[in-house]
Write an enzyme that holds these catalytic residues in place. Structure first.
Site, PDB file in Angstrom:
ATOM      1  N   GLN A 279      30.634 -17.756 -28.609  1.00 32.04           N
ATOM      2  CA  GLN A 279      32.089 -17.608 -27.632  1.00 32.04           C
ATOM      3  C   GLN A 279      31.623 -17.876 -26.303  1.00 32.04           C
ATOM      4  O   GLN A 279      32.448 -18.562 -25.637  1.00 32.04           O
ATOM      5  CB  GLN A 279      32.652 -16.244 -27.935  1.00 32.04           C
ATOM      6  CG  GLN A 279      34.492 -16.415 -27.545  1.00 32.04           C
ATOM      7  CD  GLN A 279      35.373 -16.974 -28.720  1.00 32.04           C
ATOM      8  OE1 GLN A 279      34.953 -16.530 -29.719  1.00 32.04           O
ATOM      9  NE2 GLN A 279      36.084 -17.872 -28.386  1.00 32.04           N
TER      10      GLN A 279
ATOM     11  N   LYS B  86      36.555 -12.844 -23.336  1.00 35.52           N
ATOM     12  CA  LYS B  86      37.500 -13.340 -24.235  1.00 35.52           C
ATOM     13  C   LYS B  86      37.334 -13.844 -25.381  1.00 35.52           C
ATOM     14  O   LYS B  86      35.958 -14.507 -25.567  1.00 35.52           O
ATOM     15  CB  LYS B  86      38.255 -14.776 -23.465  1.00 35.52           C
ATOM     16  CG  LYS B  86      39.302 -15.407 -24.124  1.00 35.52           C
ATOM     17  CD  LYS B  86      40.744 -14.915 -23.629  1.00 35.52           C
ATOM     18  CE  LYS B  86      41.795 -15.067 -24.653  1.00 35.52           C
ATOM     19  NZ  LYS B  86      41.840 -14.156 -25.940  1.00 35.52           N
TER      20      LYS B  86
ATOM     21  N   GLY C 271      43.391 -13.127 -32.109  1.00 32.78           N
ATOM     22  CA  GLY C 271      43.195 -13.157 -33.579  1.00 32.78           C
ATOM     23  C   GLY C 271      41.804 -13.817 -33.878  1.00 32.78           C
ATOM     24  O   GLY C 271      41.225 -14.555 -33.185  1.00 32.78           O
ATOM     25  N   ASP C 272      41.430 -13.618 -35.297  1.00 32.27           N
ATOM     26  CA  ASP C 272      40.388 -14.129 -35.827  1.00 32.27           C
ATOM     27  C   ASP C 272      40.518 -13.869 -37.372  1.00 32.27           C
ATOM     28  O   ASP C 272      41.688 -13.639 -37.887  1.00 32.27           O
ATOM     29  CB  ASP C 272      39.004 -13.559 -35.463  1.00 32.27           C
ATOM     30  CG  ASP C 272      37.909 -14.575 -35.727  1.00 32.27           C
ATOM     31  OD1 ASP C 272      37.516 -15.640 -35.311  1.00 32.27           O
ATOM     32  OD2 ASP C 272      37.034 -14.187 -37.092  1.00 32.27           O
TER      33      ASP C 272
ATOM     34  N   LYS D 235      31.234 -21.581 -26.258  1.00 29.88           N
ATOM     35  CA  LYS D 235      32.614 -22.343 -26.370  1.00 29.88           C
ATOM     36  C   LYS D 235      33.557 -22.358 -25.458  1.00 29.88           C
ATOM     37  O   LYS D 235      33.980 -23.409 -24.872  1.00 29.88           O
ATOM     38  CB  LYS D 235      33.008 -21.472 -27.906  1.00 29.88           C
ATOM     39  CG  LYS D 235      34.423 -22.154 -28.081  1.00 29.88           C
ATOM     40  CD  LYS D 235      35.110 -21.236 -29.183  1.00 29.88           C
ATOM     41  CE  LYS D 235      34.331 -20.877 -30.201  1.00 29.88           C
ATOM     42  NZ  LYS D 235      35.091 -20.283 -31.153  1.00 29.88           N
TER      43      LYS D 235
ATOM     44  N   LYS E  28      33.605 -10.633 -28.452  1.00 27.77           N
ATOM     45  CA  LYS E  28      34.324 -10.680 -29.543  1.00 27.77           C
ATOM     46  C   LYS E  28      34.307  -9.211 -30.219  1.00 27.77           C
ATOM     47  O   LYS E  28      33.637  -8.295 -29.647  1.00 27.77           O
ATOM     48  CB  LYS E  28      33.329 -11.605 -30.640  1.00 27.77           C
ATOM     49  CG  LYS E  28      33.959 -11.917 -32.226  1.00 27.77           C
ATOM     50  CD  LYS E  28      34.816 -13.086 -31.874  1.00 27.77           C
ATOM     51  CE  LYS E  28      35.479 -13.625 -32.870  1.00 27.77           C
ATOM     52  NZ  LYS E  28      36.208 -15.007 -32.878  1.00 27.77           N
TER      53      LYS E  28
ATOM     54  N   SER F 162      44.545 -20.090 -25.795  1.00 29.75           N
ATOM     55  CA  SER F 162      44.820 -18.591 -25.397  1.00 29.75           C
ATOM     56  C   SER F 162      44.800 -18.723 -24.016  1.00 29.75           C
ATOM     57  O   SER F 162      45.389 -17.868 -23.251  1.00 29.75           O
ATOM     58  CB  SER F 162      43.702 -17.838 -26.157  1.00 29.75           C
ATOM     59  OG  SER F 162      43.804 -17.443 -27.393  1.00 29.75           O
TER      60      SER F 162
ATOM     61  N   THR G 292      43.726 -24.036 -33.163  1.00 32.78           N
ATOM     62  CA  THR G 292      42.548 -24.104 -33.758  1.00 32.78           C
ATOM     63  C   THR G 292      42.473 -25.356 -34.633  1.00 32.78           C
ATOM     64  O   THR G 292      41.541 -25.934 -34.791  1.00 32.78           O
ATOM     65  CB  THR G 292      41.980 -22.930 -34.226  1.00 32.78           C
ATOM     66  OG1 THR G 292      42.303 -21.749 -33.393  1.00 32.78           O
ATOM     67  CG2 THR G 292      40.477 -22.967 -34.523  1.00 32.78           C
TER      68      THR G 292
ATOM     69  N   ASN H 200      44.718 -19.500 -41.173  1.00 39.61           N
ATOM     70  CA  ASN H 200      45.432 -20.033 -39.961  1.00 39.61           C
ATOM     71  C   ASN H 200      44.576 -21.112 -39.542  1.00 39.61           C
ATOM     72  O   ASN H 200      45.356 -22.296 -39.106  1.00 39.61           O
ATOM     73  CB  ASN H 200      45.302 -18.812 -38.638  1.00 39.61           C
ATOM     74  CG  ASN H 200      45.753 -19.543 -37.464  1.00 39.61           C
ATOM     75  OD1 ASN H 200      44.985 -19.855 -36.638  1.00 39.61           O
ATOM     76  ND2 ASN H 200      46.970 -19.585 -37.186  1.00 39.61           N
TER      77      ASN H 200
HETATM   78  P1  NDP Z   1      42.239 -16.236 -41.606  1.00 33.78           P
HETATM   79  O1  NDP Z   1      41.924 -14.699 -42.018  1.00 33.78           O
HETATM   80  O2  NDP Z   1      43.615 -16.900 -41.305  1.00 33.78           O
HETATM   81  O3  NDP Z   1      41.927 -17.045 -43.004  1.00 33.78           O
HETATM   82  C1  NDP Z   1      40.439 -16.968 -43.215  1.00 33.78           C
HETATM   83  C2  NDP Z   1      40.311 -18.212 -44.443  1.00 33.78           C
HETATM   84  O4  NDP Z   1      38.766 -18.035 -44.729  1.00 33.78           O
HETATM   85  C3  NDP Z   1      41.150 -17.551 -45.862  1.00 33.78           C
HETATM   86  O5  NDP Z   1      41.586 -18.627 -46.601  1.00 33.78           O
HETATM   87  C4  NDP Z   1      39.943 -16.816 -46.519  1.00 33.78           C
HETATM   88  O6  NDP Z   1      40.204 -16.590 -47.886  1.00 33.78           O
HETATM   89  C5  NDP Z   1      38.601 -17.575 -46.132  1.00 33.78           C
HETATM   90  N1  NDP Z   1      37.663 -16.475 -46.063  1.00 33.78           N
HETATM   91  C6  NDP Z   1      37.315 -15.779 -45.058  1.00 33.78           C
HETATM   92  N2  NDP Z   1      36.229 -14.784 -45.015  1.00 33.78           N
HETATM   93  C7  NDP Z   1      35.521 -15.560 -46.232  1.00 33.78           C
HETATM   94  C8  NDP Z   1      34.559 -15.184 -46.892  1.00 33.78           C
HETATM   95  N3  NDP Z   1      33.596 -14.387 -46.693  1.00 33.78           N
HETATM   96  N4  NDP Z   1      34.236 -15.872 -48.165  1.00 33.78           N
HETATM   97  C9  NDP Z   1      35.257 -16.579 -48.503  1.00 33.78           C
HETATM   98  N5  NDP Z   1      36.321 -16.936 -47.930  1.00 33.78           N
HETATM   99  C10 NDP Z   1      36.456 -16.371 -46.828  1.00 33.78           C
HETATM  100  O7  NDP Z   1      41.087 -16.567 -40.447  1.00 33.78           O
HETATM  101  P2  NDP Z   1      41.357 -17.786 -39.480  1.00 33.78           P
HETATM  102  O8  NDP Z   1      41.864 -19.040 -40.497  1.00 33.78           O
HETATM  103  O9  NDP Z   1      41.773 -17.438 -38.269  1.00 33.78           O
HETATM  104  O10 NDP Z   1      39.644 -18.051 -39.406  1.00 33.78           O
HETATM  105  C11 NDP Z   1      38.780 -18.882 -40.143  1.00 33.78           C
HETATM  106  C12 NDP Z   1      37.510 -19.226 -39.281  1.00 33.78           C
HETATM  107  O11 NDP Z   1      37.825 -19.983 -38.282  1.00 33.78           O
HETATM  108  C13 NDP Z   1      36.532 -18.171 -38.927  1.00 33.78           C
HETATM  109  O12 NDP Z   1      35.330 -18.743 -38.986  1.00 33.78           O
HETATM  110  C14 NDP Z   1      36.946 -18.003 -37.532  1.00 33.78           C
HETATM  111  O13 NDP Z   1      36.002 -17.275 -36.610  1.00 33.78           O
HETATM  112  C15 NDP Z   1      37.264 -19.325 -37.003  1.00 33.78           C
HETATM  113  N6  NDP Z   1      38.151 -19.413 -35.914  1.00 33.78           N
HETATM  114  C16 NDP Z   1      39.231 -19.025 -35.689  1.00 33.78           C
HETATM  115  C17 NDP Z   1      40.106 -19.147 -34.561  1.00 33.78           C
HETATM  116  C18 NDP Z   1      41.532 -18.738 -34.536  1.00 33.78           C
HETATM  117  O14 NDP Z   1      42.208 -19.207 -33.610  1.00 33.78           O
HETATM  118  N7  NDP Z   1      42.026 -17.934 -35.528  1.00 33.78           N
HETATM  119  C19 NDP Z   1      39.532 -19.868 -33.343  1.00 33.78           C
HETATM  120  C20 NDP Z   1      38.028 -20.479 -33.705  1.00 33.78           C
HETATM  121  C21 NDP Z   1      37.607 -20.211 -34.983  1.00 33.78           C
HETATM  122  P3  NDP Z   1      40.719 -15.080 -48.415  1.00 33.78           P
HETATM  123  O15 NDP Z   1      41.864 -15.051 -47.944  1.00 33.78           O
HETATM  124  O16 NDP Z   1      40.549 -15.312 -49.974  1.00 33.78           O
HETATM  125  O17 NDP Z   1      39.757 -13.997 -48.119  1.00 33.78           O
HETATM  126  O1  2IT Z   2      36.591 -17.841 -32.607  1.00 28.54           O
HETATM  127  C1  2IT Z   2      37.463 -17.934 -31.756  1.00 28.54           C
HETATM  128  O2  2IT Z   2      37.394 -18.681 -30.813  1.00 28.54           O
HETATM  129  C2  2IT Z   2      38.921 -17.145 -31.948  1.00 28.54           C
HETATM  130  N1  2IT Z   2      39.076 -16.476 -32.826  1.00 28.54           N
HETATM  131  C3  2IT Z   2      40.021 -17.228 -30.723  1.00 28.54           C
HETATM  132  C4  2IT Z   2      39.488 -16.269 -29.601  1.00 28.54           C
HETATM  133  C5  2IT Z   2      40.733 -16.403 -28.653  1.00 28.54           C
HETATM  134  O3  2IT Z   2      40.439 -15.543 -27.679  1.00 28.54           O
HETATM  135  O4  2IT Z   2      41.578 -17.070 -28.828  1.00 28.54           O
END
Ligand code: NDP
Ligand code: 2IT
Length: 449
Positions: free
Chosen positions: A115, A94, A169-170, A118, A130, A381, A214, A245
């Site tokens: 992961q 997952k 998603g991520d 976590k 992943k 999830s 998240t 997100n």
């Molecule tokens: P999104 O794609 O929704 O948003 C990512 C954000 O971070 C954007 O504002 C983006 O800016 C910025 N960003 C991403 N990569 C870079 C980079 N290399 N340099 C600078 N800015 C960056 O992703 P999420 O919000 O889903 O994910 C954000 C973090 O949270 C990640 O580390 C992800 O692994 C983690 N995460 C996500 C989960 C989820 O459920 N979605 C669960 C647990 C952890 P821009 O648009 O300008 O690129």
């Molecule tokens: O980093 C993470 O925990 C995620 N992107 C969410 C993983 C999931 O299966 O919901």
């Protein structure tokens, strides 16, 4: 004491580096976990004997594949797809899918490795995995994103299943992408298998609160850390990095809990507004228009946009880094501490560098590592899978209450493990130890696998 790497652990680390060359992020994630495990090995010689750590560091299966598609001009494009099925001791693999040009095997492996622990910390029956691609969705039309997702799933589907591997998603993968991926999976397999993907739309098998989970979870975790220190988020100033997100829903929950979120960022810079960010405008700009923070600053007169620069320059009591790995270095950590930051809750995966972590430790800053603080996403999830399996659909309130309880329990598990192994208050060590021991016990029960 942790942080002193025992010789046996140092040898394992060196072997991981040798076997996985040029995967810096993976090495970093492994090192951080291994640094916490010396006291565990001292108490459990069987983990050394049965090479449990060595086995955990080696993915069960790694899939790398070609993803060909045509863009809107009819030009052929080729990307690389990945899925690392890291550990299935506790349940089906997952973990999310990341679409970003920086994606390569080392990123997918660091994320998959994190992961495992976590998912174990959530207390739910999910293994760790992943995936992703170096595909860049930025500036692509919906039709291009759809064709890419269809090609990606045309290879990936054979490795998935509700009892086998369940992506979500991520970065760069949200409801739109999950929709296209699900449609192609259904078409190829001729099965409406809701539990094969999470983060689905609410009208076709998705769960309420998964979108928010998240960011909400990371904020609940911040709140737990503050409660443990006899204080709260009420009246606090918060800075969130990113504006995707995770970031958006951290802004929402922190505001609901009485804090003022004064800044957030994207890869172009950050916006700051001492009066507090306007969430509705942020959502409109980021979720609906897929725009930039410069657009936000044009619409909100009290906000100031700073191009380039570091969002960690903005003074705050609580920081919720929610963008990407290694976005917060030692300099930024020192500035945060100097400006009065008392708690850091990692919404992103591994956003703080090891040097930043050392600064926070030294300063006594409350610190929630990503594998604990952002586990609310994957935990919800698992709640989505539960609803899919029973063909049920829960209310927002019920699901949010479950999420809040889960975050409370994760904090408690980390705090207890830290206490039990001699590093009270160190939630990094606590998360690594509690996650590791849960996976290790299941692996032992399954024999040499
Ligand atoms: P999104 O794609 O929704 O948003 C990512 C954000 O971070 C954007 O504002 C983006 O800016 C910025 N960003 C991403 N990569 C870079 C980079 N290399 N340099 C600078 N800015 C960056 O992703 P999420 O919000 O889903 O994910 C954000 C973090 O949270 C990640 O580390 C992800 O692994 C983690 N995460 C996500 C989960 C989820 O459920 N979605 C669960 C647990 C952890 P821009 O648009 O300008 O690129
Ligand atoms: O980093 C993470 O925990 C995620 N992107 C969410 C993983 C999931 O299966 O919901």
């Amino acid at each position: 004491m942790t942080h002193v790497v025992a010789p046996v652990v140092e040898n394992i680390y060196e072997e991981v580096v040798r076997r996985n060359p040029a995967e810096g992020e993976f090495h970093q994630a492994v090192r951080e976990v291994l640094e916490s495990l010396a006291p565990v090995l001292a108490r459990h010689p069987e983990y050394t004997e049965l090479k449990t750590i060595e086995r955990i560091c080696e993915p069960e299966r790694q899939i790398i594949f070609r993803v060909p598609w045509t863009d809107d001009r009819g030009e052929v494009q080729i990307n690389r797809g990945f899925r690392v099925e890291f550990n299935s001791a506790l349940g089906p693999y997952k973990g999310g899918l990341r679409f970003h040009p920086s994606v390569y095997l080392g990123i997918v492996k660091f994320l998959g490795f994190e992961q495992i622990f976590k998912n174990a910390l959530t207390g739910m029956p999910i293994g760790g995995g992943k995936g992703g691609s170096d595909f860049d969705p930025k500036g692509r039309s919906d039709a291009e994103v759809m064709r890419f997702c269809q090609s990606f799933m045309t290879e990936l589907y054979r490795h998935l299943g509700e009892h086998t591997d369940v992506p979500a998603g991520d970065v760069g993968v949200g409801a739109r992408e999950i929709g296209y991926l699900f449609g192609q999976y259904k078409r190829i397999t001729n099965r409406y298998e809701s539990g094969v993907l999470t983060g689905k739309g609410l009208t076709w098998g998705g769960a309420r609160v998964r979108t928010e989970a998240t960011g909400y979870g990371a904020t609940f975790f911040a709140s737990e850390m503050l409660t443990a220190r006899g204080t709260s988020l009420e009246g606090r100033t918060v800075v969130v990095s990113g504006s995707g997100n995770v970031a958006l829903y951290a802004v929402e929950k922190a505001t609901q809990l009485g804090a003022t979120v004064v800044a957030c960022s994207d890869s172009g810079g950050y916006v700051v507004d001492e009066a507090g960010l306007d969430l509705r405008v942020l959502q409109e700009v980021k979720e609906v228009q897929r725009g930039r923070l410069t657009d936000y600053a044009e619409r909100v007169r009290s906000a100031r946009h700073v191009a380039g620069g570091s969002v960690w320059d903005v003074p705050c009591h609580v920081a919720i880094p929610s963008a990407t790995q290694n976005e917060l270095d030692a300099d930024a950590a020192a500035r945060l501490v100097r400006n009065g930051c008392i708690a850091v809750s990692e919404g992103a995966n591994m956003p703080s560098t090891p040097e930043a972590l050392a600064v926070f430790r030294q300063a006594g800053t409350a610190f929630g590592p990503g594998k604990a603080a952002n586990a609310g996403g994957v935990a919800t999830s698992a709640l989505e899978m539960q609803q899919n399996a029973s063909r049920d659909s829960w209310t927002f309130e019920h699901t949010e209450t479950r999420l809040e309880q889960i975050m409370h329990d994760i904090h408690a598990r980390c705090a207890e493990a830290a206490e039990e192994y001699g590093t009270p208050g160190d939630l990094v060590a606590g998360a690594n130890i509690a996650g590791f021991t849960r996976v290790a016990e299941a692996m032992h029960a399954h024999g040499l696998v």
